[in-house]
Design a protein around this motif. Structure first.
Motif, PDB file in Angstrom:
ATOM      1  N   ILE A  19      17.202 105.255   2.876  1.00  0.00           N
ATOM      2  CA  ILE A  19      16.119 104.572   3.587  1.00  0.00           C
ATOM      3  C   ILE A  19      14.831 104.945   2.872  1.00  0.00           C
ATOM      4  O   ILE A  19      14.549 106.123   2.644  1.00  0.00           O
ATOM      5  N   GLU A  20      14.083 103.949   2.477  1.00  0.00           N
ATOM      6  CA  GLU A  20      12.837 104.203   1.744  1.00  0.00           C
ATOM      7  C   GLU A  20      11.779 103.210   2.181  1.00  0.00           C
ATOM      8  O   GLU A  20      12.073 102.148   2.738  1.00  0.00           O
ATOM      9  N   GLY A  21      10.535 103.567   1.926  1.00  0.00           N
ATOM     10  CA  GLY A  21       9.455 102.671   2.305  1.00  0.00           C
ATOM     11  C   GLY A  21       8.101 103.310   2.081  1.00  0.00           C
ATOM     12  O   GLY A  21       7.985 104.401   1.519  1.00  0.00           O
ATOM     13  N   ALA A  22       7.075 102.618   2.517  1.00  0.00           N
ATOM     14  CA  ALA A  22       5.690 103.079   2.371  1.00  0.00           C
ATOM     15  C   ALA A  22       5.160 103.535   3.716  1.00  0.00           C
ATOM     16  O   ALA A  22       5.419 102.912   4.754  1.00  0.00           O
ATOM     17  N   ILE A  23       4.433 104.646   3.691  1.00  0.00           N
ATOM     18  CA  ILE A  23       3.738 105.122   4.887  1.00  0.00           C
ATOM     19  C   ILE A  23       2.386 104.425   4.991  1.00  0.00           C
ATOM     20  O   ILE A  23       1.943 104.017   6.055  1.00  0.00           O
ATOM     21  N   ASN A  24       1.711 104.321   3.847  1.00  0.00           N
ATOM     22  CA  ASN A  24       0.461 103.571   3.736  1.00  0.00           C
ATOM     23  C   ASN A  24       0.303 103.178   2.267  1.00  0.00           C
ATOM     24  O   ASN A  24       1.282 103.183   1.515  1.00  0.00           O
ATOM     25  N   ALA A  25      -0.909 102.875   1.842  1.00  0.00           N
ATOM     26  CA  ALA A  25      -1.126 102.377   0.488  1.00  0.00           C
ATOM     27  C   ALA A  25      -0.876 103.410  -0.586  1.00  0.00           C
ATOM     28  O   ALA A  25      -0.655 103.065  -1.750  1.00  0.00           O
ATOM     29  N   TRP A  26      -0.889 104.701  -0.241  1.00  0.00           N
ATOM     30  CA  TRP A  26      -0.781 105.725  -1.272  1.00  0.00           C
ATOM     31  C   TRP A  26       0.351 106.718  -1.052  1.00  0.00           C
ATOM     32  O   TRP A  26       0.502 107.676  -1.799  1.00  0.00           O
ATOM     33  N   ALA A  27       1.169 106.500  -0.019  1.00  0.00           N
ATOM     34  CA  ALA A  27       2.257 107.431   0.268  1.00  0.00           C
ATOM     35  C   ALA A  27       3.563 106.683   0.514  1.00  0.00           C
ATOM     36  O   ALA A  27       3.590 105.692   1.248  1.00  0.00           O
ATOM     37  N   THR A  28       4.632 107.140  -0.110  1.00  0.00           N
ATOM     38  CA  THR A  28       5.958 106.565   0.077  1.00  0.00           C
ATOM     39  C   THR A  28       6.946 107.674   0.396  1.00  0.00           C
ATOM     40  O   THR A  28       6.669 108.856   0.188  1.00  0.00           O
ATOM     41  N   TYR A  29       8.121 107.294   0.868  1.00  0.00           N
ATOM     42  CA  TYR A  29       9.153 108.264   1.207  1.00  0.00           C
ATOM     43  C   TYR A  29      10.529 107.715   0.828  1.00  0.00           C
ATOM     44  O   TYR A  29      10.709 106.513   0.639  1.00  0.00           O
ATOM     45  N   ARG A  30      11.487 108.628   0.733  1.00  0.00           N
ATOM     46  CA  ARG A  30      12.871 108.244   0.447  1.00  0.00           C
ATOM     47  C   ARG A  30      13.806 109.311   1.003  1.00  0.00           C
ATOM     48  O   ARG A  30      13.584 110.515   0.784  1.00  0.00           O
ATOM     49  N   ALA A  31      14.831 108.889   1.726  1.00  0.00           N
ATOM     50  CA  ALA A  31      15.860 109.785   2.245  1.00  0.00           C
ATOM     51  C   ALA A  31      17.212 109.188   1.886  1.00  0.00           C
ATOM     52  O   ALA A  31      17.552 108.094   2.351  1.00  0.00           O
ATOM     53  N   GLN A  32      17.966 109.899   1.056  1.00  0.00           N
ATOM     54  CA  GLN A  32      19.235 109.377   0.550  1.00  0.00           C
ATOM     55  C   GLN A  32      20.356 110.385   0.788  1.00  0.00           C
ATOM     56  O   GLN A  32      20.177 111.595   0.577  1.00  0.00           O
ATOM     57  N   VAL A  33      21.506 109.890   1.232  1.00  0.00           N
ATOM     58  CA  VAL A  33      22.687 110.725   1.400  1.00  0.00           C
ATOM     59  C   VAL A  33      23.795 110.179   0.504  1.00  0.00           C
ATOM     60  O   VAL A  33      23.794 108.995   0.132  1.00  0.00           O
TER      61      VAL A  33
END
Length: 315
Positions: free
Chosen positions: A58-72
């Motif tokens: 699951i990945e995506g953007a928090i706002n214009a300058w921050a993103t995240y990713r969680a992978q199993v």
């Protein structure tokens, strides 16, 4: 004190990135990605079907300058089972948050450390079914990383991590590991660089180069690690070339590699000769890979030649 100072510097860099951003409209809807790599393989006299990798993120953007990713990841090969009685392993791979501002970037969480070129490349884009022996696997750890890029010119990366590897909830020796990597692009398509890793009891260096043209791809890498407690050096290198015989449909590749796990043992060096091909149904999203590698040991020959046919589906 040195560890604390390093962490403070990285934290300050990440903080400055955050404060320097401007608010912009960006979609924050999470996206589900992943891929499957079932395969048939032979090693010596044995043959089996295995699930090499099954990863979901699951990945995506928090706002214009921050993103995240969680992978199993789930797999039936290459790691101890979780729980121990199960033939299927389940573990986390990527668990990070990234921030960026112009040429600067920062990462916190569990991520691929900036060292080996081949370990930084996703297995979904590799030309071969396995990484070379000196690289073996993508090396991940938990910590912080800072990065500065001048597109198509220079990339600088530095990281401070626990040094215990991925999915470790503690740092028993309270000692950090340090990484630094620099890559320059002298001409279009050619990247040349080097990297350093430092642990409490060992150090490692890496020299790397990669060329990407219209139909040709080539990589070469040399890695050497030194354990100060045992005074053992581990050395290895590989050279790979791939050619698009039919553009966007068929790619042929070959690799020569050598691995010496202990320079104090005169009989354990191995050389590998690999030939293979990829057939792209829909680029790297749906493809078939097949390769065969012959290993030549320094003294006693083992029945460890490996043949693999693998399918990949990515979304």
């Amino acid at each position: 004190m040195r560890h604390l100072l390093s962490a403070v510097i990285l934290a300050a860099g990440v903080s400055s990135l955050v404060s320097a951003q401007t608010t912009a409209s960006v979609s924050t809807a999470p996206k589900l990605t992943g891929y499957l790599q079932p395969r048939f393989q032979t090693v010596g006299d044995s043959a089996t079907f295995v699930l090499r990798r099954a990863r979901f993120a699951i990945e995506g953007a928090i706002n214009a300058w921050a993103t995240y990713r969680a992978q199993v990841e789930m797999r039936t090969l290459g790691a101890p089972a979780t729980p121990p009685a199960s033939p299927l392993t389940l573990s986390a791979t990527d668990l990070w948050i990234k921030v960026s501002h112009n040429r600067w970037g920062g990462t916190v969480g569990q991520f691929r450390v900036p060292f080996s070129l081949e370990s930084l490349l996703s297995s979904t884009t590799l030309e071969t079914t396995e990484r070379s022996r000196i690289v073996n696997a993508a090396k991940r750890d938990i910590g912080m990383q800072a990065e500065w890029r001048m597109p198509d010119r220079v990339t600088l990366q530095a990281a401070v991590v626990n040094g215990e590897g991925p999915n470790r909830a503690a740092n028993p020796d309270n000692r950090m590991a340090y990484y630094a990597r620099a890559v320059v692009t002298p001409v279009k398509g050619l990247d040349v660089g080097g990297a350093f890793e430092g642990y409490s009891d060992s150090t490692g260096i890496d020299g790397q180069a990669m060329y990407k043209g219209t139909r040709w791809t080539a990589r070469i890498e040399y890695i050497q690690a030194h354990n100060r407690r045992t005074d053992i050096h581990v050395r290895g290198w590989y050279a790979l070339a791939a050619y698009g015989a039919i553009p966007r449909r068929v790619q042929l590749e070959g690799r020569l590699e050598q691995f010496d796990p202990n320079d104090r043992v005169a009989t354990d060096r191995a050389t590998g000769y690999l030939f293979g091909a990829q057939y792209f149904v829909k680029g790297d999203d749906f493809k078939l890979l097949a390769d065969y590698e012959v290993f030549h040991e320094q003294v006693a020959q083992l029945k460890n030649n490996r043949g693999v046919i693998q399918m990949q589906v990515r979304w």
